[in-house]
Enzyme design. Sequence first.
Site, PDB file in Angstrom:
ATOM      1  N   ASP A 104      13.008  -4.203   0.460  1.00 43.29           N
ATOM      2  CA  ASP A 104      12.261  -3.139  -0.207  1.00 43.29           C
ATOM      3  C   ASP A 104      12.327  -1.822   0.584  1.00 43.29           C
ATOM      4  OD1 ASP A 104      10.275  -2.299  -2.270  1.00 43.29           O
ATOM      5  OD2 ASP A 104       9.022  -1.975  -0.498  1.00 43.29           O
ATOM      6  N   HIS A 110       6.890   5.489  -7.018  1.00 45.84           N
ATOM      7  CA  HIS A 110       6.077   5.046  -5.875  1.00 45.84           C
ATOM      8  C   HIS A 110       4.567   5.148  -6.133  1.00 45.84           C
ATOM      9  CE1 HIS A 110       6.581   4.823  -1.219  1.00 45.84           C
ATOM     10  NE2 HIS A 110       5.614   4.051  -1.615  1.00 45.84           N
ATOM     11  N   TYR A 159      10.563   6.381   3.501  1.00 49.76           N
ATOM     12  CA  TYR A 159      10.395   5.572   4.713  1.00 49.76           C
ATOM     13  C   TYR A 159      11.210   6.188   5.850  1.00 49.76           C
ATOM     14  CZ  TYR A 159       8.120   1.989   1.818  1.00 49.76           C
ATOM     15  OH  TYR A 159       7.265   1.314   0.968  1.00 49.76           O
ATOM     16  N   SER A 184       6.675  -7.128   9.114  1.00 46.97           N
ATOM     17  CA  SER A 184       6.897  -7.271  10.557  1.00 46.97           C
ATOM     18  C   SER A 184       8.341  -6.920  10.923  1.00 46.97           C
ATOM     19  CB  SER A 184       6.624  -8.717  10.973  1.00 46.97           C
ATOM     20  OG  SER A 184       7.031  -8.917  12.307  1.00 46.97           O
ATOM     21  N   TRP A 196       9.885  -0.562   5.554  1.00 48.16           N
ATOM     22  CA  TRP A 196       9.117   0.620   5.948  1.00 48.16           C
ATOM     23  C   TRP A 196       9.154   0.849   7.460  1.00 48.16           C
ATOM     24  CZ3 TRP A 196       3.050   0.426   6.074  1.00 48.16           C
ATOM     25  CH2 TRP A 196       2.540   1.688   6.410  1.00 48.16           C
ATOM     26  N   GLY A 199      -1.620  -4.955   6.589  1.00 50.82           N
ATOM     27  CA  GLY A 199      -0.917  -4.000   7.449  1.00 50.82           C
ATOM     28  C   GLY A 199      -1.007  -4.423   8.916  1.00 50.82           C
ATOM     29  N   SER A 216       4.722   1.402  -8.886  1.00 54.51           N
ATOM     30  CA  SER A 216       3.958   0.996  -7.716  1.00 54.51           C
ATOM     31  C   SER A 216       2.634   1.746  -7.728  1.00 54.51           C
ATOM     32  CB  SER A 216       4.763   1.334  -6.455  1.00 54.51           C
ATOM     33  OG  SER A 216       4.018   1.022  -5.310  1.00 54.51           O
ATOM     34  N   ASN A 217       1.589   1.032  -7.411  1.00 52.03           N
ATOM     35  CA  ASN A 217       0.235   1.607  -7.311  1.00 52.03           C
ATOM     36  C   ASN A 217      -0.268   2.168  -8.645  1.00 52.03           C
ATOM     37  OD1 ASN A 217      -0.032   1.269  -4.365  1.00 52.03           O
ATOM     38  ND2 ASN A 217       1.657   2.733  -4.293  1.00 52.03           N
TER      39      ASN A 217
HETATM   40  P1  NAP Z   1       2.084  -6.403   6.580  1.00 53.54           P
HETATM   41  O1  NAP Z   1       3.041  -7.550   6.644  1.00 53.54           O
HETATM   42  O2  NAP Z   1       0.726  -6.604   6.029  1.00 53.54           O
HETATM   43  O3  NAP Z   1       1.900  -5.790   8.040  1.00 53.54           O
HETATM   44  C1  NAP Z   1       2.937  -5.724   8.968  1.00 53.54           C
HETATM   45  C2  NAP Z   1       2.342  -5.365  10.317  1.00 53.54           C
HETATM   46  O4  NAP Z   1       1.622  -6.505  10.810  1.00 53.54           O
HETATM   47  C3  NAP Z   1       3.397  -5.008  11.340  1.00 53.54           C
HETATM   48  O5  NAP Z   1       2.968  -3.895  12.077  1.00 53.54           O
HETATM   49  C4  NAP Z   1       3.415  -6.256  12.219  1.00 53.54           C
HETATM   50  O6  NAP Z   1       3.749  -5.969  13.552  1.00 53.54           O
HETATM   51  C5  NAP Z   1       1.977  -6.690  12.161  1.00 53.54           C
HETATM   52  N1  NAP Z   1       1.810  -8.080  12.633  1.00 53.54           N
HETATM   53  C6  NAP Z   1       1.107  -8.439  13.730  1.00 53.54           C
HETATM   54  N2  NAP Z   1       1.166  -9.764  13.898  1.00 53.54           N
HETATM   55  C7  NAP Z   1       1.927 -10.269  12.924  1.00 53.54           C
HETATM   56  C8  NAP Z   1       2.344 -11.601  12.609  1.00 53.54           C
HETATM   57  N3  NAP Z   1       1.982 -12.649  13.291  1.00 53.54           N
HETATM   58  N4  NAP Z   1       3.123 -11.754  11.532  1.00 53.54           N
HETATM   59  C9  NAP Z   1       3.497 -10.684  10.793  1.00 53.54           C
HETATM   60  N5  NAP Z   1       3.122  -9.400  11.058  1.00 53.54           N
HETATM   61  C10 NAP Z   1       2.353  -9.184  12.125  1.00 53.54           C
HETATM   62  O7  NAP Z   1       2.814  -5.327   5.700  1.00 53.54           O
HETATM   63  P2  NAP Z   1       3.152  -3.752   5.803  1.00 53.54           P
HETATM   64  O8  NAP Z   1       4.172  -3.551   6.865  1.00 53.54           O
HETATM   65  O9  NAP Z   1       1.924  -2.945   5.857  1.00 53.54           O
HETATM   66  O10 NAP Z   1       3.825  -3.558   4.382  1.00 53.54           O
HETATM   67  C11 NAP Z   1       4.923  -4.388   3.983  1.00 53.54           C
HETATM   68  C12 NAP Z   1       5.894  -3.636   3.120  1.00 53.54           C
HETATM   69  O11 NAP Z   1       5.259  -3.221   1.915  1.00 53.54           O
HETATM   70  C13 NAP Z   1       6.465  -2.345   3.703  1.00 53.54           C
HETATM   71  O12 NAP Z   1       7.538  -2.565   4.595  1.00 53.54           O
HETATM   72  C14 NAP Z   1       6.915  -1.629   2.461  1.00 53.54           C
HETATM   73  O13 NAP Z   1       8.178  -2.126   2.050  1.00 53.54           O
HETATM   74  C15 NAP Z   1       5.855  -2.034   1.450  1.00 53.54           C
HETATM   75  N6  NAP Z   1       4.794  -1.018   1.261  1.00 53.54           N
HETATM   76  C16 NAP Z   1       4.692  -0.425   0.050  1.00 53.54           C
HETATM   77  C17 NAP Z   1       3.695   0.521  -0.196  1.00 53.54           C
HETATM   78  C18 NAP Z   1       3.609   1.159  -1.546  1.00 53.54           C
HETATM   79  O14 NAP Z   1       2.814   2.112  -1.727  1.00 53.54           O
HETATM   80  N7  NAP Z   1       4.386   0.717  -2.515  1.00 53.54           N
HETATM   81  C19 NAP Z   1       2.767   0.840   0.805  1.00 53.54           C
HETATM   82  C20 NAP Z   1       2.879   0.206   2.038  1.00 53.54           C
HETATM   83  C21 NAP Z   1       3.883  -0.735   2.255  1.00 53.54           C
HETATM   84  P3  NAP Z   1       5.095  -6.608  14.230  1.00 53.54           P
HETATM   85  O15 NAP Z   1       6.224  -5.801  13.674  1.00 53.54           O
HETATM   86  O16 NAP Z   1       4.848  -6.391  15.669  1.00 53.54           O
HETATM   87  O17 NAP Z   1       5.151  -8.055  13.835  1.00 53.54           O
END
Ligand code: NAP
Length: 314
Positions: A56, A135, A61, A279, A21, A221, A165-166
Amino acid sequence: MQTRTLGGSSLVSSALAYGCWRIAGHGESHEFTTERLEHARRSIFAAYEHGYSLFDHADIYAHGLGEELFGHILKEVGGMRSQILITSKCGIVHAGAPDSHSPYRYDSSASHIIASCEASLKRLGIETIDLYMIHRPDFLGDPMEVARAVSQLRDQGKIREFGVSNFHCSQLSVLRKALSFPVVVNQIEVSLMHLTPFKDGTLDQCMLEEITPMAWSPLGGGKLAGQESISLNTSGHAHRGRIRDTADHIARAHGVSRSAVLLAWLLMHPSKMVPIIGSTQPEHIKQAAGAAELTLSREEWYQLMEASHGQHLP
Ligand code: NAP
């Protein structure tokens, strides 16, 4: 990294998936630039190097740019395609298309599913998407029409397996009744910030029906992962603070990162969840991979559950 079989299918994924994403970076523009390609490349290479084998995607995205960047990177790395699983999703349509009054909406019509899948294949530069998902549930979605469209994509070899999803339990049950093939995953929001699927039957249904839950935003997130102090004005600051402090305490005892503890907590659930890491920082992607090697005690698991719940469990 440990692996997980997705649903009852032949797809085998790393226990942690990598979410694409955020790979296109921030900003309003969705133009393909060398800076964006480099940003995506660093994240994808880090994930691939640390053993993440499921990537994913979704058509929305960065308005398709995420898939396009990934397609470029895939061509650069010989042999990568055969080592990984690629997922994508369709069914959400951004506002402003086809005209400026069109709202943000859901579309699970057969024509939209087929056109979106073909566009994703083209951007990704591949022949087959390993796992294709709807989705979000479409209020106007006809299960028989979804079944017809997805069957066609399967028969044509454009997708291997199907997921959602969801979806709430009842929405998933209605759709399953129309399908002649399995739903192998339900990609849902799950984390210590979002316990609803533990309580509303979603995870029970996954276990009952051999569906793998994929956990999106497993670190809230970013709300649970960051090191920044939480201001008293931030909504839910006490909740976040409690979870972070408890996870830090456990992380110190194991000599791992807080993110590894938060992800190991999800991995321990008997539904054999696959958390999706979002991340784009190579160091964070590497630290998160440590979760797959970490086992928490039952006491530690419940300390975290209690920290999120906010009081002793009943
Ligand atoms: P997440 O892993 O909960 O959050 C990632 C965020 O956390 C990034 O902005 C990251 O920033 C930050 N972060 C800060 N410190 C971190 C650390 N120490 N380690 C890891 N992350 C850190 O997940 P998400 O990005 O919200 O979602 C993950 C994936 O789920 C998406 O890429 C997508 O594929 C999927 N998704 C699906 C849906 C759906 O409706 N199906 C919705 C949302 C997401 P940095 O990059 O600076 O580390």
